[in-house]
Design a protein around this motif. Sequence first.
Motif, PDB file in Angstrom:
ATOM      1  N   THR A  55       0.809  -1.224   0.000  1.00 50.16           N
ATOM      2  CA  THR A  55       0.000   0.000   0.000  1.00 50.16           C
ATOM      3  C   THR A  55       0.842   1.274   0.000  1.00 50.16           C
ATOM      4  OG1 THR A  55      -0.091  -0.042   2.425  1.00 50.16           O
ATOM      5  CG2 THR A  55      -1.889  -1.122   1.231  1.00 50.16           C
ATOM      6  N   LYS A  56       2.136   1.148   0.290  1.00 51.50           N
ATOM      7  CA  LYS A  56       3.067   2.286   0.355  1.00 51.50           C
ATOM      8  C   LYS A  56       2.801   3.212   1.539  1.00 51.50           C
ATOM      9  CE  LYS A  56       4.752   0.683  -3.447  1.00 51.50           C
ATOM     10  NZ  LYS A  56       5.950  -0.173  -3.388  1.00 51.50           N
ATOM     11  N   TYR A  57       1.997   2.749   2.507  1.00 58.60           N
ATOM     12  CA  TYR A  57       1.795   3.542   3.714  1.00 58.60           C
ATOM     13  C   TYR A  57       3.028   3.415   4.610  1.00 58.60           C
ATOM     14  CZ  TYR A  57      -3.220   3.980   2.713  1.00 58.60           C
ATOM     15  OH  TYR A  57      -4.435   4.278   2.140  1.00 58.60           O
ATOM     16  N   VAL A  75       3.762   8.029  16.891  1.00 57.15           N
ATOM     17  CA  VAL A  75       3.120   7.433  15.710  1.00 57.15           C
ATOM     18  C   VAL A  75       1.889   8.244  15.320  1.00 57.15           C
ATOM     19  CG1 VAL A  75       1.930   5.387  14.821  1.00 57.15           C
ATOM     20  CG2 VAL A  75       3.988   5.114  16.216  1.00 57.15           C
ATOM     21  N   ALA A  76       1.117   8.663  16.316  1.00 57.86           N
ATOM     22  CA  ALA A  76      -0.086   9.450  16.031  1.00 57.86           C
ATOM     23  C   ALA A  76       0.259  10.779  15.367  1.00 57.86           C
ATOM     24  CB  ALA A  76      -0.865   9.695  17.321  1.00 57.86           C
ATOM     25  N   GLU A  77       1.329  11.431  15.823  1.00 56.98           N
ATOM     26  CA  GLU A  77       1.756  12.689  15.210  1.00 56.98           C
ATOM     27  C   GLU A  77       2.193  12.470  13.765  1.00 56.98           C
ATOM     28  OE1 GLU A  77       1.636  15.850  16.260  1.00 56.98           O
ATOM     29  OE2 GLU A  77       0.482  15.037  17.949  1.00 56.98           O
ATOM     30  N   THR A  84      -1.807   8.549   6.823  1.00 61.14           N
ATOM     31  CA  THR A  84      -2.117   7.212   7.338  1.00 61.14           C
ATOM     32  C   THR A  84      -0.828   6.486   7.701  1.00 61.14           C
ATOM     33  OG1 THR A  84      -4.082   7.048   5.919  1.00 61.14           O
ATOM     34  CG2 THR A  84      -3.247   4.997   6.855  1.00 61.14           C
ATOM     35  N   VAL A  85      -0.847   5.814   8.828  1.00 63.46           N
ATOM     36  CA  VAL A  85       0.285   4.987   9.256  1.00 63.46           C
ATOM     37  C   VAL A  85      -0.252   3.603   9.622  1.00 63.46           C
ATOM     38  CG1 VAL A  85       2.029   4.607  11.040  1.00 63.46           C
ATOM     39  CG2 VAL A  85       1.717   6.884  10.090  1.00 63.46           C
ATOM     40  N   ILE A 112      -4.670   5.877  12.014  1.00 64.22           N
ATOM     41  CA  ILE A 112      -3.813   4.732  12.318  1.00 64.22           C
ATOM     42  C   ILE A 112      -4.564   3.459  11.960  1.00 64.22           C
ATOM     43  CG2 ILE A 112      -2.708   3.384  14.140  1.00 64.22           C
ATOM     44  CD1 ILE A 112      -2.101   5.942  15.611  1.00 64.22           C
ATOM     45  N   ILE A 113      -3.956   2.647  11.099  1.00 68.56           N
ATOM     46  CA  ILE A 113      -4.494   1.317  10.814  1.00 68.56           C
ATOM     47  C   ILE A 113      -3.719   0.334  11.679  1.00 68.56           C
ATOM     48  CG2 ILE A 113      -4.798  -0.483   9.079  1.00 68.56           C
ATOM     49  CD1 ILE A 113      -4.997   1.788   7.001  1.00 68.56           C
TER      50      ILE A 113
END
Length: 415
Positions: A55-57, A75-77, A84-85, A112-113
């Motif tokens: 997905t290249k995320y 991670v959230a930042e 999307t991370v 965040i996934i």
Amino acid sequence: MRPQRLSDVVGQQHLVGPGKIIARMVAAKLLSSMILYGPPGTGKTSIASAIAGSTKYAFRKLNAATDSKKDLQIVAEEAKMSGTVILLLDEIHRLDKTKQDFLLPHLESGRIILIGATTENPYININPAIRSRTQIFEVKPLTLTDIETALERALTDPERGLGKLPIKLDDDAKRFMADATNGDLRSALNGLELAAQSTPPAEDGTIHITQAIAEECFQRKAIAGDKNGDAHYDVISAFQKSIRGSDTDAALHYLAQLVAAGDLPIICRRLMVIAYEDVGLANPPAASRTVQAVQAAQQLGLPEGRIPLANAVIELCLSPKSNSAMVAMDAALTDVNAGHNGAVPDHLKDAHYAGAKKLGHGNDYKYPHNFPNDWVKQDYLPAGLKGSEYYQPKMNGRFETQLAEQYHRLRKANQ
């Protein structure tokens, strides 16, 4: 050797194969958070890595037990900045409430996934608030063929594997590496790397890895000096057939070979199969005691686990035998698989909704508990299968003899 695309993933084709759920999610670019659960080394991190690569995320990895809330905040930042991370959260069953409360809004927003990884049953060990926001997928132990495929890839890949080294891996050594790790690919690759790095080259420069070297690296011997990869399965086969044939001493001999090889998972699985397939209804308490013995052995580990295992083997050998339940189930499956399903009779259909009576569903159902002896003559099979007789009782034990008498009595009364 971590996969970079879904097509690189070894095994787990029920999830990542063409047309399967995770492959469809990636193809449609409609990823949702998920929990992957299964034994160690079976591909949970690999699937997460492959999803990110496909997905290249951005892809980040944290551990729910050892990483802090601050690590989650970072991670959230990043997710706010990049959009999307994909976050692989290992040991997600150990996520505490503080981290969970921080994570939930980010999951709901889709920034965040989450891909949670755990060896624990998520339906028991993961908080319902996380469970309700994720899809849950079971990752299954890899087959011998899966692990052999991954070993071959590692040997030939010059960039991420050992392809630059002149390695000759004997077929029996490769089979042993695949078999000795009980479906754990990480352990198999670690063992291959150790063997390659610790084996001095021959005069021609070749690093020749034999089964003896593989056994040394895994600190485990092949069963019965297995030199062709078949002896392992021969011992397992002989183990079950000796119990089925009521030869206690032969069964204990083959159990000893399996114990010496450290194959506790195989022993436990095979014993439970034997208890229900070969002893079955002739002695149901033996099956229950076998399950208890298996649980004790798993708690104790080897070598102490050999004691409850021996108890179970001796009882199963000396017990009366019956495979009638398995034969009956297979007979019913044969009909179903052949398309002989038939419609459920109207009087048996669900009647717990408005309009069911108008459809005639449940109207003529006779509630057995309202009749003498809690039984009443009534049809249960689909019309096209009326009279089918799948169960063929055996008279090898007191319990099944009693079942057989009741079975024939009820069939005669229902005619």
